[in-house]
Scaffold this motif. Structure first.
Motif, short mmCIF file in Angstrom:
data_model
loop_
_atom_site.label_atom_id
_atom_site.label_comp_id
_atom_site.label_asym_id
_atom_site.label_seq_id
_atom_site.Cartn_x
_atom_site.Cartn_y
_atom_site.Cartn_z
N UNK A 28 3.79 44.87 65.23
CA UNK A 28 4.10 44.55 63.63
C UNK A 28 4.95 43.01 64.01
N UNK A 29 5.55 42.80 65.06
CA UNK A 29 6.87 42.01 65.47
C UNK A 29 6.25 40.55 65.51
N UNK A 30 4.82 40.22 65.25
CA UNK A 30 4.53 38.80 65.94
C UNK A 30 2.88 38.88 65.10
N UNK A 31 3.17 39.86 64.39
CA UNK A 31 1.31 39.08 63.93
C UNK A 31 1.44 37.61 63.06
N UNK A 37 -5.29 39.58 56.14
CA UNK A 37 -4.88 38.76 57.76
C UNK A 37 -4.91 40.47 58.44
N UNK A 38 -3.96 40.61 59.69
CA UNK A 38 -4.21 41.88 59.87
C UNK A 38 -2.45 42.28 60.25
N UNK A 39 -1.62 41.57 59.79
CA UNK A 39 -0.32 41.86 59.66
C UNK A 39 -0.19 43.03 58.30
N UNK A 40 1.39 43.11 58.09
CA UNK A 40 1.51 43.86 56.77
C UNK A 40 2.08 42.82 55.80
#
Ligand SMILES: Cc1cc2nc3c(=O)[nH]c(=O)nc-3n(C[C@H](O)[C@H](O)[C@H](O)COP(=O)(O)O)c2cc1C
Length: 350
Positions: A28-31, A37-40
């Protein structure tokens, strides 16, 4: 040449350009995207907290013992599973993956890939009917080896979707109760709401299928799930996609498992990336874990075969981790294998 996890991830990196970097460490540091999408959601803190909470636990290595053969098998929801690693509910190909694969392809990859590996997958729900339809179709094609997870819609709607899950032969049914404020539902004008114990009890009584409540992060909610007659809970913050700044699941799992572990099946997800991560979740009180993003990447790069390969790689990794911590079967995995030491942030990759 048969596809490998490396070639599958390479393919996924190309297909997911601008959506997900397919990083070596999915933390989750570079989403490049959040939700959708795919992140948080928000700052992404809840996603990152899942990974850091797991990393904060260490395991005691034990290599002088007689546990030479590792048995990863278990029974869950009346099914025999080869290992305690399930596919998480991942849906919304049109919004999360910008339609770069179809909803049916996504659901089939998770459900058939997990079934072929000897495990199970959950499927998701969302504002478009195609999400639930795709999941149920895949579950039916897998002879019922799958679990549809319904949004916390109006109770009557939930019960009619449960009827469709029963018709598809699903082994259990879930509600992602942490989606009570999910923006993609509310923006689409679809009602989602927090549920009372009485509402859960009414829904549980309406089906003979085991009812799973996904998205439990506190002892109070876990006790409410027990009181409402749920068969299982998933300690989960929706992969950090529901609410910003929640703790990592591995940080809250021990107190939840201690409070309700003898009354209800406890599952967990969030940031599980390796066999050691699975081992940690089990030692913290989970009976089995769900894996989301790594399987989504495998599904996009390699379909059902990709999901199967990724699950089997995690299971192989778990077997090694069990062997090196003195565990012969899942019953041997307990808090005794964990050592909690202060995480040295400078020396850690996380
Ligand atoms: C793209 C995407 C879509 C998701 N869709 C759903 C869904 O429809 N229903 C649900 O209960 N959870 C959904 N989730 C959450 C996952 O089921 C799971 O809780 C989470 O991904 C676990 O964390 P991990 O990805 O770090 O393994 C989704 C997650 C992602 C990344």
């Amino acid at each position: 040449m048969p596809a490998t996890l490396v070639s599958i991830r390479e393919r996924a990196r190309v297909l997911l350009d601008g959506i997900c970097h397919v990083c070596p460490a999915c933390d989750g540091r570079r989403c490049p995207t959040g939700v959708p999408g795919m992140g948080g959601t928000g700052t992404g803190a809840s996603f990152r907290n899942n990974v850091t909470a797991l990393a904060a636990w260490q395991v005691n290595m034990r290599v002088l013992h007689d546990r030479k053969d590792q048995d990863l098998g278990l029974r869950l929801f009346g099914q025999k599973l080869a290992f305690p690693i399930l596919g998480a509910a991942v849906a919304g190909a049109r919004v999360n993956f910008q339609g770069r694969l179809g909803e049916e392809e996504l659901a089939r990859a998770f459900v058939l890939g997990a079934a072929e590996a000897g495990s199970l997958s959950l499927t998701g729900d969302g504002p478009l009917p195609e999400l639930m339809d795709a999941g149920l179709k895949a579950i039916k094609a897998a002879g019922g080896r799958g679990i549809p997870v319904i949004k916390p819609r109006e109770d009557g709607e939930i019960v009619s979707l449960i009827r469709r899950a029963e018709d598809a032969g699903a082994v259990a049914v879930g509600i992602d109760v942490d989606a009570a404020g999910l923006v993609n539902m509310t923006r689409a004008g679809q009602l989602v709401e927090p549920k009372t114990v009485e509402q859960i009890a009414g829904i549980a009584a309406a089906t003979s299928l085991p009812l799973i409540l996904k998205g439990i992060m506190t002892v109070a909610d876990a006790e409410a799930a027990v009181a409402g007659g749920a068969a299982a809970i998933v300690v989960s913050n929706h992969g950090g996609r529901a609410l910003d700044h929640t703790p990592g699941t591995a940080a809250v799992l021990p107190e939840i498992a201690a409070a309700v572990g003898d009354k209800i099946t406890v599952l967990a997800d969030g940031g599980v990336r390796s066999g050691v991560d699975v081992l940690k979740m089990l030692a913290l009180g989970a009976r089995a874990v769900l894996v989301g993003r790594p399987l989504a990447i495998a599904a996009i790069g390699g379909g059902a075969a990709g999901v199967r390969l990724q699950l089997e790689a995690l299971a192989d990794d778990l077997a090694v981790a069990m062997r090196l911590t003195g565990c012969g079967d899942l019953g041997d995995i307990g808090p005794g294998i964990l050592a909690r030491t202060k995480l040295n942030m400078q020396n850690s990759k996380i």
